[in-house]
Each structure stands twice: as structure tokens, then as C-alpha cells.
Design an enzyme around this catalytic site. Structure first.
Site, PDB file in Angstrom:
ATOM      1  N   ASP A 127      45.403  39.732  31.899  1.00 51.96           N
ATOM      2  CA  ASP A 127      46.279  39.744  33.085  1.00 51.96           C
ATOM      3  C   ASP A 127      47.170  40.985  33.156  1.00 51.96           C
ATOM      4  OD1 ASP A 127      45.247  37.260  33.818  1.00 51.96           O
ATOM      5  OD2 ASP A 127      46.764  36.174  32.698  1.00 51.96           O
ATOM      6  N   HIS A 151      45.145  36.010  39.674  1.00 50.32           N
ATOM      7  CA  HIS A 151      45.983  35.233  38.765  1.00 50.32           C
ATOM      8  C   HIS A 151      47.098  34.580  39.582  1.00 50.32           C
ATOM      9  CE1 HIS A 151      47.763  34.084  34.971  1.00 50.32           C
ATOM     10  NE2 HIS A 151      48.937  34.498  35.411  1.00 50.32           N
ATOM     11  N   ASN A 153      40.365  40.455  39.006  1.00 51.36           N
ATOM     12  CA  ASN A 153      40.698  39.068  38.686  1.00 51.36           C
ATOM     13  C   ASN A 153      41.840  38.625  39.595  1.00 51.36           C
ATOM     14  OD1 ASN A 153      40.709  36.601  37.138  1.00 51.36           O
ATOM     15  ND2 ASN A 153      42.573  37.338  36.147  1.00 51.36           N
ATOM     16  N   SER A 158      36.943  27.789  45.136  1.00 51.34           N
ATOM     17  CA  SER A 158      37.484  27.959  46.490  1.00 51.34           C
ATOM     18  C   SER A 158      37.718  29.438  46.813  1.00 51.34           C
ATOM     19  CB  SER A 158      38.765  27.148  46.685  1.00 51.34           C
ATOM     20  OG  SER A 158      39.830  27.668  45.926  1.00 51.34           O
ATOM     21  N   ASN A 159      38.018  30.242  45.807  1.00 55.41           N
ATOM     22  CA  ASN A 159      38.144  31.684  46.061  1.00 55.41           C
ATOM     23  C   ASN A 159      36.785  32.308  46.349  1.00 55.41           C
ATOM     24  OD1 ASN A 159      40.988  32.843  45.768  1.00 55.41           O
ATOM     25  ND2 ASN A 159      40.876  31.372  44.085  1.00 55.41           N
ATOM     26  N   MET A 190      37.582  31.091  33.504  1.00 54.96           N
ATOM     27  CA  MET A 190      38.591  30.640  32.548  1.00 54.96           C
ATOM     28  C   MET A 190      38.272  31.057  31.110  1.00 54.96           C
ATOM     29  SD  MET A 190      40.480  29.490  34.807  1.00 54.96           S
ATOM     30  CE  MET A 190      41.847  28.677  33.997  1.00 54.96           C
TER      31      MET A 190
HETATM   32  C1  GRF Z   1      42.980  30.137  40.973  1.00 53.94           C
HETATM   33  O1  GRF Z   1      44.247  29.532  41.054  1.00 53.94           O
HETATM   34  C2  GRF Z   1      43.076  31.455  40.273  1.00 53.94           C
HETATM   35  O2  GRF Z   1      44.293  32.102  40.479  1.00 53.94           O
HETATM   36  C3  GRF Z   1      42.922  31.085  38.838  1.00 53.94           C
HETATM   37  O3  GRF Z   1      41.986  30.026  38.843  1.00 53.94           O
HETATM   38  C4  GRF Z   1      42.048  29.331  40.084  1.00 53.94           C
HETATM   39  C5  GRF Z   1      40.654  29.257  40.631  1.00 53.94           C
HETATM   40  O4  GRF Z   1      40.572  28.427  41.755  1.00 53.94           O
HETATM   41  N1  GRF Z   1      42.511  32.227  38.071  1.00 53.94           N
HETATM   42  P1  GRF Z   1      39.176  28.260  42.519  1.00 53.94           P
HETATM   43  O5  GRF Z   1      38.142  27.844  41.503  1.00 53.94           O
HETATM   44  O6  GRF Z   1      38.844  29.558  43.170  1.00 53.94           O
HETATM   45  O7  GRF Z   1      39.415  27.175  43.513  1.00 53.94           O
END
Ligand code: GRF
Length: 206
Positions: free
Chosen positions: A161, A125, A123, A29-30, A106
């Protein structure tokens, strides 16, 4: 480094057009928020490639929708973290990537990647760093009983982080919150700040 807390309107300082490579393990989603920001004319960039490590990750569907090539580099097929990172660097360079955007990647990355894109890896977080580093950040925040949670975009350094913070956003923690409801509130802020963070990091590096 500029560090902004919860800007009402995230600002996009000007910088040359950026060539981005996104690394994602899951939903993406990001990735989508960044791609949408580019399409809407806010972030001055192109996403050259998405690297993903889990076959079937939803980010692939999103990449297809935005016509971004997606490359699978399955960590299970590499003997070491360094070998995986070597393959990642190769794929990123093949796609002329200048800035690496870790968006829900991850896996711990090694100096092989960090040195290849020194000071050009971001990144996101889901905590107000330096609180709640590592896995289960949202759960950690709930367990600690904090009343304000949030998210941070930071430069990637070998320690997890821990690099310079580019931008943060804060959200309230409500009495009735579960991991899911708090996560959703944080996610919405992530989507708002990540595109702006990329512009700020790029402008800072000029
Ligand atoms: C996010 O909450 C980010 O902070 C963490 O992993 C999640 C990724 O979400 N590192 P998405 O795959 O972008 O929906």
C-alpha cells in the site's frame, strides 16, 4: 503523477486502448465497475482476463456476465508466494495483458509479479493513504475516530500500500457509522474513481 481529490466528475484523459488483467479474490464489484465503464465508452480498454484465487468467488459470475475469461490460481496449491506469482505472470502474458488491476486481491504480491509489470500494476485500498495501510483499513479508520475516510488507487511497489497515489476520493465518517455503512460509502467511491484512475495512470505513462 497526478493526484486528484474527490473530483465531481472523474476525467478520462486519452490514451491508446489498454489490455487489462484484473486480479480479484472475492466479490468483484470493482471489476464490474471497470467492465461497465468500458461498456459505457468511458474507459478505453479491454479486460483480457480475470485472475482469482478463491474457488467460488463471486467475481466469476460477474466475469461471465461480461464475457471475460476467469482463471483460478488457488494460492493453496502453490509452495510459495513467488510460485503463485510466476503462474499469475504466465496467465497474464498468455492473455496479452499490459496493465494489471488489483481489485480486492487479498494476497501480498512479490517482485516476481512487480518486476514483470513494472509501473503497470494498480491497486485500490479503502483508506486515504498513507493512513491505515494493510488489513481492516475501514475498521482502523473507525477506531482512530477520523471524520473523513476514503479510498486510494496507487501504483504497486514491493512495500504494501505504498506506491505513487494516482487518485483519491474522500467520504465523511458519520457518528452512527458501522464498519458496514462506512464500507458501503467508500465502495461507491471506489467504483467511481477506479476506472478514471486507470486512464490517468495510462496517460501519465505515455
Ligand atoms: C475493496 O474495498 C478494495 O478497496 C479492497 O478490497 C475490496 C474489494 O471489493 N482492496 P470488491 O471485491 O471489488 O467488491
Amino acid at each position: 503523477m497526478v493526484a486528484l481529490i474527490s473530483p465531481e466528475h472523474a476525467e478520462f484523459p486519452s490514451h491508446p486502448r489498454l489490455k487489462l488483467g484484473v486480479m480479484a479474490s472475492g466479490s468483484g464489484s470493482n471489476f464490474e465497475a471497470i467492465a461497465q465503464s468500458i461498456q459505457d465508452g468511458h474507459l478505453n480498454a479491454d479486460i483480457q482476463v480475470v485472475i482469482y484465487n478463491n474457488p467460488g468467488a463471486k467475481v466469476v459470475d460477474r466475469a461471465n456476465r461480461f464475457n471475460v475469461p476467469a482463471v483460478l490460481l488457488n494460492h493453496r496449491e502453490f509452495a510459495s508466494r513467488e510460485d503463485l506469482d510466476q503462474a499469475i505472470v504466465k496467465a497474464l502474458k498468455q492473455h496479452s495483458v499490459e496493465w494489471v488491476i488489483m481489485a480486492g486481491w487479498m494476497r501480498i504480491v512479490t517482485p516476481v509479479l512487480i518486476e514483470a509489470f513494472r509501473d503497470r500494476i494498480l491497486n485500490i485500498h479503502p483508506s486515504l493513504l498513507p493512513s491505515f495501510k494493510g488489513n481492516r483499513a475501514v475498521e482502523q479508520a473507525l477506531e482512530a475516530g477520523v471524520k473523513i475516510a476514503g479510498c486510494s488507487v496507487h501504483l504497486v511497489v514491493p512495500e504494501v500500500d505504498s506506491g505513487d497515489i494516482i487518485i483519491q476520493a474522500a467520504v465523511p465518517v458519520l457518528a452512527e457509522d458501522t464498519i458496514e455503512t462506512l464500507q458501503a460509502r467508500i465502495h461507491a467511491e471506489e467504483h467511481r474513481i477506479y476506472p478514471a484512475a486507470i486512464a490517468i495512470a495510462a496517460a501519465n505513462s505515455l
